[in-house]
Write an enzyme that holds these catalytic residues in place. Structure first.
Site, PDB file in Angstrom:
ATOM      1  N   GLU A  10      -2.090   2.161  11.219  1.00 56.10           N
ATOM      2  CA  GLU A  10      -1.046   1.288  10.669  1.00 56.10           C
ATOM      3  C   GLU A  10      -0.308   0.526  11.768  1.00 56.10           C
ATOM      4  OE1 GLU A  10       0.063   3.501   6.496  1.00 56.10           O
ATOM      5  OE2 GLU A  10       1.500   3.673   8.143  1.00 56.10           O
TER       6      GLU A  10
ATOM      7  N   SER B 221      -1.857   3.380  -1.261  1.00 54.60           N
ATOM      8  CA  SER B 221      -2.022   3.918   0.092  1.00 54.60           C
ATOM      9  C   SER B 221      -1.760   5.422   0.109  1.00 54.60           C
ATOM     10  CB  SER B 221      -1.049   3.203   1.036  1.00 54.60           C
ATOM     11  OG  SER B 221      -1.138   3.760   2.325  1.00 54.60           O
ATOM     12  N   SER B 222      -2.670   6.171   0.740  1.00 59.67           N
ATOM     13  CA  SER B 222      -2.455   7.619   0.915  1.00 59.67           C
ATOM     14  C   SER B 222      -1.358   7.807   1.947  1.00 59.67           C
ATOM     15  CB  SER B 222      -3.731   8.294   1.407  1.00 59.67           C
ATOM     16  OG  SER B 222      -4.755   8.177   0.468  1.00 59.67           O
TER      17      SER B 222
ATOM     18  N   ASN C  66      -1.430  -2.055   1.054  1.00 59.01           N
ATOM     19  CA  ASN C  66      -2.345  -1.337   0.153  1.00 59.01           C
ATOM     20  C   ASN C  66      -1.560  -0.869  -1.069  1.00 59.01           C
ATOM     21  OD1 ASN C  66      -4.165   0.373  -1.060  1.00 59.01           O
ATOM     22  ND2 ASN C  66      -4.479   1.692   0.717  1.00 59.01           N
TER      23      ASN C  66
ATOM     24  N   THR D 142      -9.848   6.127   0.288  1.00 64.39           N
ATOM     25  CA  THR D 142      -9.611   7.053  -0.833  1.00 64.39           C
ATOM     26  C   THR D 142     -10.645   6.857  -1.929  1.00 64.39           C
ATOM     27  OG1 THR D 142      -7.258   7.147  -0.336  1.00 64.39           O
ATOM     28  CG2 THR D 142      -7.910   7.768  -2.553  1.00 64.39           C
TER      29      THR D 142
ATOM     30  N   GLY E 130      -4.954   5.535   7.103  1.00 64.56           N
ATOM     31  CA  GLY E 130      -5.596   4.687   8.104  1.00 64.56           C
ATOM     32  C   GLY E 130      -4.618   4.244   9.172  1.00 64.56           C
TER      33      GLY E 130
ATOM     34  N   SER F 245      -5.335   1.129   6.838  1.00 57.52           N
ATOM     35  CA  SER F 245      -4.762   1.264   5.501  1.00 57.52           C
ATOM     36  C   SER F 245      -5.232   0.124   4.607  1.00 57.52           C
ATOM     37  CB  SER F 245      -3.236   1.261   5.601  1.00 57.52           C
ATOM     38  OG  SER F 245      -2.673   1.437   4.338  1.00 57.52           O
ATOM     39  N   GLY F 246      -5.768   0.469   3.428  1.00 55.33           N
ATOM     40  CA  GLY F 246      -6.249  -0.538   2.483  1.00 55.33           C
ATOM     41  C   GLY F 246      -7.717  -0.878   2.631  1.00 55.33           C
TER      42      GLY F 246
END
Length: 1006
Positions: A370, A144-145, A141, A96, A368, A91-92
């Protein structure tokens, strides 16, 4: 990175750091793109880069996401195979953003009309819409998605995006009702609060974010670098582009606001039962969702349950306690939000759907890996999906590659790597031993208690089922899994409730009673139908989705982007060595480099290889006849590829180095280029002929009814450049670097005393130039003749053109300061072009004047001069003008030309070949009679003798450069033998041992 001298985690990290600090965020491991998040906008994502990478070989330019995307797009078209790109990383790490750049590039380089542009707009606008409803600020992030998406862009066979489809996975619904510390809810809530109009705020009961329980638990409302107000307008515009109706847009916002107001319904305990603390808090959510307030109160504080006694079933209403009431309220909020999200995805799919599939490029942008301080059921599901994606990467880049070498009989030394299939099995196995998800589903199916009781049962059963597994440990409040990315401790609290993911029938009934059809449409369940079998759990859903996704990806040609997050501060140029090293280790970059270095950069089935490179040899084009293996070997020998650069497998050819592949690609491109040039040349010639036909028509119209014409004055090809400007740098020096030449020729200019002077006249789209020659008076070039710019005039400054009504070649260009009295044999071509350019610049016609007494102004020089000069035209004999100067008047005498209303023949005579140019005077014998005619010792049109004939001759008055293979070129003064004179104006002659056509008005008989 395959070229690194030393392969170790430390060397890879150091290489990435050097590049990162120099603002190079991309690099390659073979075909895999490594991308490091720069946490700032980089300067190399402009139209210039799109142009640079379009059609270029992957290693021709620096590593870039555009290179991978172009390679993917072109492979789809050339090989006719679906492609996909798997973007992975924690994540981050920038997944995306990478997906956005891929979609943006494809949108730019693919062609298409209005419908295709509409699809492109939807593809691009789906990003801000889904980000608003599916992304949030997390600790790691800012964008974050919180859902996964696989975006399939569908193409026509011509490579135009004409459809698409989004599959979404596991929206993190729990975020709607609670968030971790320093995190926010989904972006849309803050966008609505900041961006809504006053009227919307009033209608929806919008207050500041700290008013809402679902937003104020973490006291985090702002995100650095995010403008929620601006993003709100972008979100609403995206809904419009996608085609969501205005009233549906309003209802989407109404539901979002309704969820916020739902969260403010709080409960107090009265005799072990829950009561709504403030009845007024029910009014606004009931109003926004279109349901009865009392009914809403009833459904959040009680639940209808089916009870079976002795074969009979009856419904009883159970009153809920405070904890159960809060859970029910939150379940409704989460259910509403998830269904709105699904509606938006379905709306995008509906707007892009096409009836049949041709080609597609899939972009997988999924949350991502985590690892938080407290990891719950959502992190468990997210990390499971990432584990599956890592398995695909291992299967296709490490395991499959090595297995392929063995199958194809290629010499190979095995390279060891960690295969994470053992972790995937630990999570998803059904039996022997059952995986974590199977145990969880069993507990959920038999659970009666809620909360801690069921979760503790789960922990005990997990210990019994997989307690001895090498990648599993348990602890007091949960369990630990040794993932490929590291150990993660999961808190088991809430696992069972979140896995059950049940929306009670009471709540579905409540929503189905809404006065709004849109809300009823979101809840289509048929509650009266018998319920059989276990309800689907969240875990089983995500397991099915993950395996379906893997199957979809396996059917495509995969490409990979491995994203790396360089720090936790989210700041540019901040590099955390240990964090990056950990990612390099778990992404398996070292093993990836070792496999690529030892292996082959390119492999292809024999028939596919032949199909792609067949154009390189006459034997293989258009298709090889014979054994495919021999055809491939013939091709490789033909391009002189070293035998150590490739190996022949059983069904495939393996090429070792990318450079060898580039050689093949370059040769292929050159072949296509040469063929394209032949086609272009023929097309340009065709267009030029059409253009000059049109120009002659326009030229004839300009002088029609106003001026007598010379014979054949426009019965010729219009060349434009009679000076050969491309090879005249001494003339081009006066023009701008890329200034186009419309017309260039030597003309005669007459001064104040009517003395003729040669000048080069050049016309461009904005100016005309007069260039003369003068002797250099001093300096190292003294005595040499040099070109001098005499005049450069803007076309807007030309106020008119004056001509006589006779057949002469004189004209006057009028401008502000002084006029130019000129003579040109190509005056018709010159003036027609001048008129055209003048009209383009000024949107008005250039004034033309036709009189037999003309006047032009001369520039004042010294004591004498200035004023005007007159030119009078009188009738005489012959086609050549005679000039007589007297004081300030010049008299031009010339014979009659063709009538003013005579248009002449404006066909392209010089491009029709010999017989066409002679109007049929010399027709070759018909094929059936050819032998007989020759047998009798003659034909209708005997070939002229090759020795110089003693017939009529003519002298060239002007230079002529042939425009076609059957035309004769000559210089001024050349004497030409006349073989044939034709009424069309095109004569046939003999000069320097060559026969050909030439214009009769360029010569004089002798």
């Amino acid at each position: 990175m395959v070229l690194l001298s030393k392969i170790s985690e430390e060397a890879i990290v150091e290489n990435l750091k050097k590049r990162f600090m120099d603002d190079f965020i991309f690099t390659y491991i073979g075909p895999v793109l490594i991308s490091v998040n720069p946490f700032k906008q980089m300067p190399y994502f402009t139209d210039r880069e799109i142009e640079l990478y379009q059609g270029a070989a992957q290693y021709e330019n620096p590593p870039h996401i555009y290179a991978l995307t172009d390679n993917m797009y072109r492979n789809m078209l050339i090989d006719g195979e679906n492609q996909c790109v798997i973007i992975s990383g924690e994540s981050g790490a920038g997944k995306t953003v990478a997906a956005k750049y891929i979609m943006g590039y494809i949108s730019k380089v693919s062609g298409g009309g209005e419908k295709v542009q509409h699809v492109k707009d939807i593809i691009l606008q789906s990003n801000p819409l889904l980000e608003a409803f599916g992304n949030a600020k997390t600790v790691r992030n800012n964008n974050s998605s919180r859902f996964g998406k696989y975006f399939e862009i569908q193409f026509s066979r011509g490579g135009e995006p004409d459809g698409g489809k989004i599959s979404n996975f596991l929206l993190e619904k729990s975020r709607v009702v609670s968030q971790n510390e320093c995190e926010r809810n989904f972006h849309i809530y803050y966008q609505l609060i900041q961006g809504a109009s006053q009227e919307q705020k009033q209608n929806l009961g919008i207050m500041s974010p700290d008013y809402y329980f679902y937003l104020n638990q973490t006291d985090t409302y702002q995100v650095e670098g995010t403008d929620d107000r601006s993003d709100f307008h972008e979100t609403m515009n995206a809904m419009q582009v996608i085609g969501i109706r205005g009233e549906d847009q309003q209802l989407v916002l109404q539901i979002v606001a309704g969820i916020l107001h739902l969260g403010n319904i709080s409960f107090r305990e009265e005799g072990n039962y829950a009561r709504v603390e403030n009845a007024d808090s029910l009014a606004f959510p009931a109003y926004l969702l279109g349901v009865d307030q009392e009914r809403l109160n009833e459904k959040v504080t009680s639940r209808k349950m089916d009870s079976k006694w002795g074969g009979r079933s009856e419904s009883i209403t159970v009153t809920l306690n405070v904890e159960q009431a809060a859970y029910t309220r939150d379940a409704l909020a989460k259910g509403l939000y998830a269904r709105v999200f699904d509606f938006l995805v379905e709306s995008i799919n509906r707007a892009m759907q096409k009836p049949y599939e041709e080609y597609s490029v899939g972009v997988l942008d999924i949350y991502g890996f985590e690892i938080f301080q407290k990891n719950g059921f959502e992190q468990f599901c997210i990390n499971f999906v990432n584990e599956k994606l890592q398995q695909i990467f291992i299967e296709l880049t490490l395991k499959a590659e090595q297995e392929e070498y063995v199958q194809e009989g290629i010499k190979w030394t095995q390279i060891q790597y960690f295969n994470n299939k053992v972790v995937c099995d630990l999570i998803e196995n059904k039996l022997n031993p059952p995986g974590i998800m199977s145990v969880l589903d069993d507990v959920c199916a038999t659970m009666h208690a809620t909360g801690e009781g069921a979760d503790q049962t789960l922990l005990q059963k997990l210990q019994a089922a997989v307690g001895t597994h090498e990648h599993f440990n348990s602890w007091s409040s949960g369990f630990v899994i040794h993932h490929y990315a590291g150990k993660v401790s999961y808190d088991v609290n809430g696992f069972c409730e979140r896995n059950r993911d049940v929306l009670f029938t009471d709540l579905i009934e409540l929503m189905q009673s809404s006065e709004y059809g849109f809300i009823r449409m979101l809840f289509p369940e048929k509650l009266d139908s018998d319920k059989k079998g276990r309800p689907t759990t969240a875990g089983s859903k995500i397991k099915k989705q993950a395996n379906d996704l893997v199957n979809t990806l396996m059917k495509c040609t995969p490409h990979y982007i491995r994203c790396i997050k360089p720090n936790e501060t989210k700041k540019p140029r901040d590099w955390e060595e240990s964090r990056v090293k950990h990612q390099v280790e778990y992404l398996g970059l070292k093993e990836n480099i070792r496999v690529r270095r030892a292996g082959f950069a390119y492999r292809r089935l024999f028939h596919k290889f032949l199909q792609r490179y067949a154009i390189l040899t006459p034997e293989t084009w258009p298709s090889w006849r014979g054994d495919e293996r021999q055809g491939v070997q013939h091709l490789l020998r033909s391009v002189n590829m070293d035998p150590d650069q490739y190996q022949m497998g059983r069904s495939k050819v393996f090429v070792k180095n990318p450079e060898s592949l580039f050689l093949l690609e370059e040769m292929r491109e050159r072949k296509f280029d040469s063929f394209a040039r032949v086609i272009q040349k023929a097309w340009r010639r065709h267009v030029a002929i059409r253009k000059y036909e049109q120009m002659r028509e326009e030229a004839a119209s300009i002088l029609y009814n106003f001026k007598e014409r010379r014979r054949n004055s426009i019965n010729r090809n219009f060349v434009g450049d009679y000076l050969g400007m491309e090879e005249r740098p001494e003339l081009r020096q006066f023009l701008a670097k890329r200034e186009r030449v419309d017309f260039a020729d030597s003309v005669t200019k007459y001064d104040r005393r009517f003395k003729p002077i040669k000048r080069d006249f050049i016309l461009t789209p904005k100016y005309f130039y007069l260039i003369g020659r003068e002797k250099v008076k001093k300096g190292p070039e003294k005595g040499q003749i040099k070109e001098v710019l005499k005049k450069k005039v803007e076309l807007q400054a030309v106020s008119g053109v004056s001509l006589s009504t006779r057949q002469d070649d004189f004209f006057i260009l009028h401008e502000n300061d002084a006029d130019n009295f000129l003579e040109s044999i190509f005056k018709t071509e010159l003036i027609s072009l001048l008129c055209k350019r003048f009209e383009e610049l000024t949107r008005s016609k250039l004034p033309l004047s036709f009189k037999d007494t003309l006047q032009f102004r001369v520039k004042k020089e010294g004591w004498g001069g200035g004023g005007t000069r007159n030119v009078t035209f009188v009738r005489g004999q012959g086609d050549v003008a005679s000039l007589k100067a007297g004081g300030k008047t010049l008299t031009v005498t010339i014979g009659d030309g063709l009538p003013r209303n005579h248009r002449g023949d404006t066909a392209v005579l010089g491009s029709q070949g010999t017989s066409g140019g002679l109007g049929g005077a010399c027709v070759p014998p018909e094929p059936t009679r050819k032998g007989a005619a020759q047998g009798r010792g003659g034909s209708r049109c005997p070939a002229p003798s090759r020795s110089a004939p003693s017939g009529p001759r003519c002298r060239a008055l002007y230079q002529y450069i042939g425009q076609d293979v059957d035309e004769l070129s000559f210089n001024v003064g050349d004497v030409i033998d006349i073989l044939m004179e034709d009424a069309s104006g095109w004569w046939k002659g003999h000069l320097h041992g060559k026969e050909g056509l030439f214009p009769g008005n360029y010569v004089q008989r002798i």
